[in-house]
Scaffold this motif. Structure first.
Motif, PDB file in Angstrom:
ATOM      1  N   ARG A  30       0.842  -1.191   0.000  1.00  0.00           N
ATOM      2  CA  ARG A  30       0.000   0.000   0.000  1.00  0.00           C
ATOM      3  C   ARG A  30       0.878   1.243   0.000  1.00  0.00           C
ATOM      4  O   ARG A  30       1.867   1.310   0.731  1.00  0.00           O
ATOM      5  N   ILE A  31       0.499   2.195  -0.807  1.00  0.00           N
ATOM      6  CA  ILE A  31       1.162   3.492  -0.840  1.00  0.00           C
ATOM      7  C   ILE A  31       0.088   4.529  -0.536  1.00  0.00           C
ATOM      8  O   ILE A  31      -0.918   4.610  -1.250  1.00  0.00           O
ATOM      9  N   GLU A  32       0.300   5.281   0.541  1.00  0.00           N
ATOM     10  CA  GLU A  32      -0.676   6.279   0.985  1.00  0.00           C
ATOM     11  C   GLU A  32       0.033   7.614   1.189  1.00  0.00           C
ATOM     12  O   GLU A  32       1.255   7.662   1.289  1.00  0.00           O
ATOM     13  N   THR A  33      -0.748   8.651   1.303  1.00  0.00           N
ATOM     14  CA  THR A  33      -0.174   9.952   1.615  1.00  0.00           C
ATOM     15  C   THR A  33      -0.296  10.226   3.111  1.00  0.00           C
ATOM     16  O   THR A  33      -1.170   9.698   3.779  1.00  0.00           O
ATOM     17  N   LEU A  34       0.622  11.038   3.606  1.00  0.00           N
ATOM     18  CA  LEU A  34       0.601  11.515   4.984  1.00  0.00           C
ATOM     19  C   LEU A  34       0.212  12.989   4.966  1.00  0.00           C
ATOM     20  O   LEU A  34       0.448  13.689   3.976  1.00  0.00           O
ATOM     21  N   ASP A  35      -0.304  13.469   6.060  1.00  0.00           N
ATOM     22  CA  ASP A  35      -0.750  14.862   6.091  1.00  0.00           C
ATOM     23  C   ASP A  35       0.307  15.836   6.592  1.00  0.00           C
ATOM     24  O   ASP A  35       0.023  16.997   6.821  1.00  0.00           O
ATOM     25  N   TRP A  39       4.678  10.504   2.390  1.00  0.00           N
ATOM     26  CA  TRP A  39       4.200   9.205   1.908  1.00  0.00           C
ATOM     27  C   TRP A  39       4.369   8.153   2.992  1.00  0.00           C
ATOM     28  O   TRP A  39       5.309   8.206   3.777  1.00  0.00           O
ATOM     29  N   LEU A  40       3.488   7.165   2.982  1.00  0.00           N
ATOM     30  CA  LEU A  40       3.568   5.999   3.846  1.00  0.00           C
ATOM     31  C   LEU A  40       3.423   4.768   2.958  1.00  0.00           C
ATOM     32  O   LEU A  40       2.479   4.675   2.171  1.00  0.00           O
ATOM     33  N   VAL A  41       4.377   3.852   3.060  1.00  0.00           N
ATOM     34  CA  VAL A  41       4.363   2.625   2.259  1.00  0.00           C
ATOM     35  C   VAL A  41       4.437   1.444   3.214  1.00  0.00           C
ATOM     36  O   VAL A  41       5.263   1.433   4.134  1.00  0.00           O
ATOM     37  N   LYS A  42       3.576   0.459   2.987  1.00  0.00           N
ATOM     38  CA  LYS A  42       3.614  -0.786   3.753  1.00  0.00           C
ATOM     39  C   LYS A  42       3.656  -1.930   2.754  1.00  0.00           C
ATOM     40  O   LYS A  42       2.782  -2.047   1.894  1.00  0.00           O
ATOM     41  N   HIS A  78       8.152  -1.140   6.319  1.00  0.00           N
ATOM     42  CA  HIS A  78       7.513   0.169   6.426  1.00  0.00           C
ATOM     43  C   HIS A  78       8.441   1.246   5.877  1.00  0.00           C
ATOM     44  O   HIS A  78       9.635   1.233   6.167  1.00  0.00           O
TER      45      HIS A  78
END
Length: 101
Positions: A30-35, A39-42, A78
């Protein structure tokens, strides 16, 4: 050509190699954005050749928006990084995973 240029191509190949008709139904990445922003990748390592490997926490902090953190925990790799560091972060995973091939 820099070491980071083809990291997305490599990641796609790594993912495809894990897909065995089972793994992709229960695990993946999963690749998500942080506020803050970033970016956050798991990346799930369970049922892969990397499942029991460790990556000690690494923190590269250059500035508020130029940073990369990487570590393994619970059979997951992570990555968290600044808004322009995603390629650099993914390259850390590639180097670590490729060293275990």
């Amino acid at each position: 050509m820099s070491e980071h240029e083809h990291v997305l191509d490599w990641l796609q190949s790594w993912y495809a190699a894990q897909c065995d008709g089972d793994w992709e139904h229960g695990w993946g990445l999963r690749i998500e954005t942080l506020d803050n922003p970033g970016w956050l990748v798991k990346i799930d390592l369970e049922k892969t050749d990397l499942a029991d490997q460790e990556y000690p926490r690494q923190q590269i902090d250059r500035s508020e928006h130029d940073w990369v953190h990487a570590w393994t925990a619970g059979q997951t790799f992570h990555l968290a990084c600044g808004p322009r560091n995603l390629t650099e972060a993914l390259a850390l995973f590639r180097v670590w995973a490729s060293a275990r091939d």
